[in-house]
Design a protein around this motif. Structure first.
Motif, short mmCIF file in Angstrom:
data_model
loop_
_atom_site.label_atom_id
_atom_site.label_comp_id
_atom_site.label_asym_id
_atom_site.label_seq_id
_atom_site.Cartn_x
_atom_site.Cartn_y
_atom_site.Cartn_z
N PRO A 37 -29.61 11.14 2.30
CA PRO A 37 -30.24 9.84 2.05
C PRO A 37 -31.75 9.90 2.28
O PRO A 37 -32.22 10.73 3.05
N GLY A 38 -32.47 9.02 1.63
CA GLY A 38 -33.92 8.97 1.81
C GLY A 38 -34.50 7.96 0.85
O GLY A 38 -33.79 7.21 0.20
N HIS A 39 -35.84 7.97 0.77
CA HIS A 39 -36.51 6.98 -0.07
C HIS A 39 -36.63 7.48 -1.51
O HIS A 39 -36.28 8.62 -1.83
N ALA A 40 -37.16 6.60 -2.38
CA ALA A 40 -37.43 6.96 -3.78
C ALA A 40 -38.73 7.79 -3.83
O ALA A 40 -39.58 7.63 -2.94
N PRO A 41 -38.92 8.64 -4.83
CA PRO A 41 -37.95 8.94 -5.87
C PRO A 41 -36.83 9.83 -5.34
O PRO A 41 -37.09 10.74 -4.56
N ALA A 42 -35.60 9.54 -5.77
CA ALA A 42 -34.50 10.44 -5.43
C ALA A 42 -34.65 11.69 -6.30
O ALA A 42 -35.03 11.59 -7.47
N LEU A 43 -34.39 12.85 -5.72
CA LEU A 43 -34.48 14.10 -6.50
C LEU A 43 -33.09 14.62 -6.81
O LEU A 43 -32.21 14.64 -5.94
N LEU A 44 -32.89 15.03 -8.04
CA LEU A 44 -31.67 15.73 -8.45
C LEU A 44 -32.02 17.21 -8.50
O LEU A 44 -32.80 17.65 -9.36
N LEU A 45 -31.50 17.97 -7.54
CA LEU A 45 -31.87 19.38 -7.41
C LEU A 45 -30.87 20.24 -8.17
O LEU A 45 -29.66 20.18 -7.92
N LEU A 46 -31.37 21.04 -9.11
CA LEU A 46 -30.50 21.85 -9.97
C LEU A 46 -30.88 23.32 -9.82
O LEU A 46 -31.95 23.75 -10.27
N HIS A 47 -29.99 24.07 -9.20
CA HIS A 47 -30.29 25.46 -8.82
C HIS A 47 -30.24 26.42 -10.01
O HIS A 47 -29.71 26.11 -11.08
N GLY A 48 -30.72 27.63 -9.78
CA GLY A 48 -30.66 28.68 -10.79
C GLY A 48 -29.36 29.48 -10.68
O GLY A 48 -28.54 29.24 -9.78
N THR A 49 -29.18 30.43 -11.59
CA THR A 49 -27.97 31.27 -11.60
C THR A 49 -27.80 31.97 -10.25
O THR A 49 -28.73 32.58 -9.75
N GLY A 50 -26.61 31.82 -9.69
CA GLY A 50 -26.33 32.47 -8.40
C GLY A 50 -26.69 31.61 -7.21
O GLY A 50 -26.47 32.01 -6.06
N GLY A 51 -27.24 30.43 -7.45
CA GLY A 51 -27.56 29.53 -6.35
C GLY A 51 -26.37 28.62 -6.04
O GLY A 51 -25.29 28.77 -6.61
N ASP A 52 -26.59 27.68 -5.14
CA ASP A 52 -25.56 26.67 -4.88
C ASP A 52 -26.23 25.39 -4.42
O ASP A 52 -27.46 25.27 -4.48
N GLU A 53 -25.40 24.45 -3.95
CA GLU A 53 -25.91 23.12 -3.61
C GLU A 53 -26.88 23.13 -2.42
O GLU A 53 -27.57 22.14 -2.17
N HIS A 54 -26.91 24.24 -1.68
CA HIS A 54 -27.80 24.30 -0.51
C HIS A 54 -29.16 24.91 -0.84
O HIS A 54 -30.12 24.73 -0.09
#
Ligand code: MLT
Length: 202
Positions: A10-27
């Motif tokens: 959770p946090g303030h705006a703007p919310a970021l949608l983080l999209l990883h590269g090949t071999g990455g994950d949600e962290h």
């Protein structure tokens, strides 16, 4: 909620949608998101496709050659996830920050789902579709960071993507940096400033 493994901070705006590269994950990109926009809400899904055990957001036939049917399906699925997550977490239309494979699906989200994203920072993105759909991206801010020594994304390809998004009405800022495919300090600095300018009061 659509079954994407994900992290939400959770946090303030703007919310970021983080999209990883090949071999990455949600962290993977959480530290990047925290650094680029301290205190912002972060939504970070894991791509569902596995390529030799490496998570990705869609299938490819070879490096830089996409399975576009899969890309369309996965793009729509991710769009559904973002919409549901907005309701569940009470966040505004997020600004995507995508790297490599994540930047490519972010570009596909812009083109197939105009209005879903509040903007997008595309780091080492390429043209996602051979025949892109026509999209109205009027006023959508897009930052495109490409590398002049990138062995995966030819300069002409990123220039074509910038031109396409601009022709669709997006407010595109394109920097070609003297770097390869990897993330650099220059990417961090430019993306941080660009995000800051989107919400100058922070
Ligand atoms: C892709 O497949 O999206 C691009 O080749 C970038 C990558 O993930 O290496």
């Amino acid at each position: 909620m659509s079954d994407f493994i994900h992290v939400f901070e959770p946090g303030h705006a703007p919310a970021l949608l983080l999209l990883h590269g090949t071999g990455g994950d949600e962290h993977d990109l959480l530290p990047l998101g925290r650094r680029l926009a301290p205190g912002a809400a972060l939504l970070s899904p894991r791509g569902k496709v596995l390529e030799q055990g490496m998570p990705r957001f869609f299938r490819r036939l070879a490096e830089g050659v996409f399975d576009e049917d899969d890309l369309r399906r996965r793009t729509d699925e991710l769009a559904g996830f973002v919409t549901e997550a907005r309701g569940r977490y009470g966040i505004p239309a997020p600004v995507a920050v995508g790297f490599s494979n994540g930047a490519n699906i972010a570009a596909a989200l812009l083109l197939r789902h105009p209005g879903l994203l509040g903007g997008a920072a595309l780091i080492r993105a390429m043209m996602p579709f051979a025949e892109p759909p026509v999209a109205d991206l009027s006023g959508t801010p897009v930052l495109l960071l490409s590398g002049s020594q990138d062995p995966i994304v030819p300069a002409a390809n990123s220039a074509a993507l910038a031109g396409l998004l601009q022709a669709d009405g997006a407010a595109v800022t394109h920097h070609e940096l003297p770097v390869g495919h990897g993330l650099s300090g220059m990417d961090m600095a430019l993306a941080g400033k660009w995000l800051q300018a989107l919400s100058p009061n922070r």
